[in-house]
Write a protein that holds these residues in place. Structure first.
Motif, PDB file in Angstrom:
ATOM      1  N   PRO A  80       0.829  -1.210   0.000  1.00  0.00           N
ATOM      2  CA  PRO A  80       0.000   0.000   0.000  1.00  0.00           C
ATOM      3  C   PRO A  80       0.860   1.256   0.000  1.00  0.00           C
ATOM      4  O   PRO A  80       1.980   1.268   0.511  1.00  0.00           O
ATOM      5  CB  PRO A  80      -0.798  -0.126   1.295  1.00  0.00           C
ATOM      6  N   ASP A  81       0.349   2.335  -0.574  1.00  0.00           N
ATOM      7  CA  ASP A  81       1.101   3.576  -0.697  1.00  0.00           C
ATOM      8  C   ASP A  81       1.584   4.101   0.648  1.00  0.00           C
ATOM      9  O   ASP A  81       2.674   4.642   0.752  1.00  0.00           O
ATOM     10  CB  ASP A  81       0.267   4.645  -1.394  1.00  0.00           C
ATOM     11  N   PHE A  82       0.797   3.965   1.696  1.00  0.00           N
ATOM     12  CA  PHE A  82       1.199   4.464   3.003  1.00  0.00           C
ATOM     13  C   PHE A  82       2.449   3.744   3.497  1.00  0.00           C
ATOM     14  O   PHE A  82       3.365   4.363   4.023  1.00  0.00           O
ATOM     15  CB  PHE A  82       0.066   4.318   4.018  1.00  0.00           C
ATOM     16  N   LEU A  83       2.501   2.439   3.308  1.00  0.00           N
ATOM     17  CA  LEU A  83       3.685   1.691   3.723  1.00  0.00           C
ATOM     18  C   LEU A  83       4.897   2.081   2.892  1.00  0.00           C
ATOM     19  O   LEU A  83       6.018   2.123   3.393  1.00  0.00           O
ATOM     20  CB  LEU A  83       3.433   0.189   3.636  1.00  0.00           C
ATOM     21  N   SER A  84       4.671   2.375   1.643  1.00  0.00           N
ATOM     22  CA  SER A  84       5.756   2.848   0.798  1.00  0.00           C
ATOM     23  C   SER A  84       6.277   4.186   1.312  1.00  0.00           C
ATOM     24  O   SER A  84       7.486   4.430   1.338  1.00  0.00           O
ATOM     25  CB  SER A  84       5.271   2.993  -0.641  1.00  0.00           C
ATOM     26  N   PHE A  85       5.369   5.048   1.741  1.00  0.00           N
ATOM     27  CA  PHE A  85       5.751   6.333   2.312  1.00  0.00           C
ATOM     28  C   PHE A  85       6.593   6.124   3.575  1.00  0.00           C
ATOM     29  O   PHE A  85       7.627   6.767   3.764  1.00  0.00           O
ATOM     30  CB  PHE A  85       4.494   7.155   2.625  1.00  0.00           C
ATOM     31  N   ILE A  86       6.175   5.206   4.435  1.00  0.00           N
ATOM     32  CA  ILE A  86       6.915   4.914   5.664  1.00  0.00           C
ATOM     33  C   ILE A  86       8.305   4.375   5.319  1.00  0.00           C
ATOM     34  O   ILE A  86       9.300   4.759   5.932  1.00  0.00           O
ATOM     35  CB  ILE A  86       6.142   3.915   6.551  1.00  0.00           C
ATOM     36  N   ASP A  87       8.393   3.496   4.323  1.00  0.00           N
ATOM     37  CA  ASP A  87       9.691   2.980   3.889  1.00  0.00           C
ATOM     38  C   ASP A  87      10.594   4.107   3.398  1.00  0.00           C
ATOM     39  O   ASP A  87      11.791   4.117   3.681  1.00  0.00           O
ATOM     40  CB  ASP A  87       9.530   1.944   2.779  1.00  0.00           C
ATOM     41  N   GLN A  88      10.027   5.056   2.680  1.00  0.00           N
ATOM     42  CA  GLN A  88      10.807   6.180   2.170  1.00  0.00           C
ATOM     43  C   GLN A  88      11.342   7.023   3.322  1.00  0.00           C
ATOM     44  O   GLN A  88      12.511   7.396   3.341  1.00  0.00           O
ATOM     45  CB  GLN A  88       9.939   7.045   1.238  1.00  0.00           C
ATOM     46  N   VAL A  89      10.496   7.291   4.313  1.00  0.00           N
ATOM     47  CA  VAL A  89      10.930   8.070   5.476  1.00  0.00           C
ATOM     48  C   VAL A  89      12.013   7.311   6.234  1.00  0.00           C
ATOM     49  O   VAL A  89      13.027   7.895   6.632  1.00  0.00           O
ATOM     50  CB  VAL A  89       9.728   8.402   6.390  1.00  0.00           C
ATOM     51  N   ASN A  90      11.816   6.019   6.423  1.00  0.00           N
ATOM     52  CA  ASN A  90      12.819   5.213   7.120  1.00  0.00           C
ATOM     53  C   ASN A  90      14.144   5.169   6.375  1.00  0.00           C
ATOM     54  O   ASN A  90      15.202   5.115   6.998  1.00  0.00           O
ATOM     55  CB  ASN A  90      12.314   3.790   7.342  1.00  0.00           C
ATOM     56  N   SER A  91      14.107   5.189   5.058  1.00  0.00           N
ATOM     57  CA  SER A  91      15.351   5.135   4.289  1.00  0.00           C
ATOM     58  C   SER A  91      16.155   6.423   4.432  1.00  0.00           C
ATOM     59  O   SER A  91      17.356   6.436   4.181  1.00  0.00           O
ATOM     60  CB  SER A  91      15.066   4.849   2.819  1.00  0.00           C
TER      61      SER A  91
END
Length: 90
Positions: A51-62
């Motif tokens: 889901p897009d939200f999890l992708s957003f969280i992954d981006q922030v974590n990276s």
């Protein structure tokens, strides 16, 4: 009931302070998503069905640095690092 309808129903029942918090969070995500999409398209989420939200969280974590200068005994010797009390030994 769609997600949008459910969200509207929940917002109708929420107190004003909570609506302000949700609005601020939504605007933050919207702005951040627009910035990310301008930098590079989010292909990983579409390819792996995340889901897009999890992708957003992954981006922030990276973006979080992996190398930190946090001592390994910080929890045990917190008072030492904050106040200068003698260190506890293992």
């Amino acid at each position: 009931m769609s997600d949008k309808e459910q969200l509207i129903n929940e917002l109708d029942q929420a107190p004003d302070f909570l609506i302000r918090e949700v609005l601020n969070f939504f605007l933050f995500i919207k702005t951040r998503t627009n910035e990310i999409s301008k930098q590079e398209p989010i292909q990983k989420a579409k390819e792996s069905n995340i889901p897009d939200f999890l992708s957003f969280i992954d981006q922030v974590n990276s973006e979080i640095p992996t190398e930190t200068n946090i001592p390994k005994d910080l929890a045990k010797n917190l008072d030492h690092y904050l106040y200068g009390t003698p260190k506890e030994q293992a």
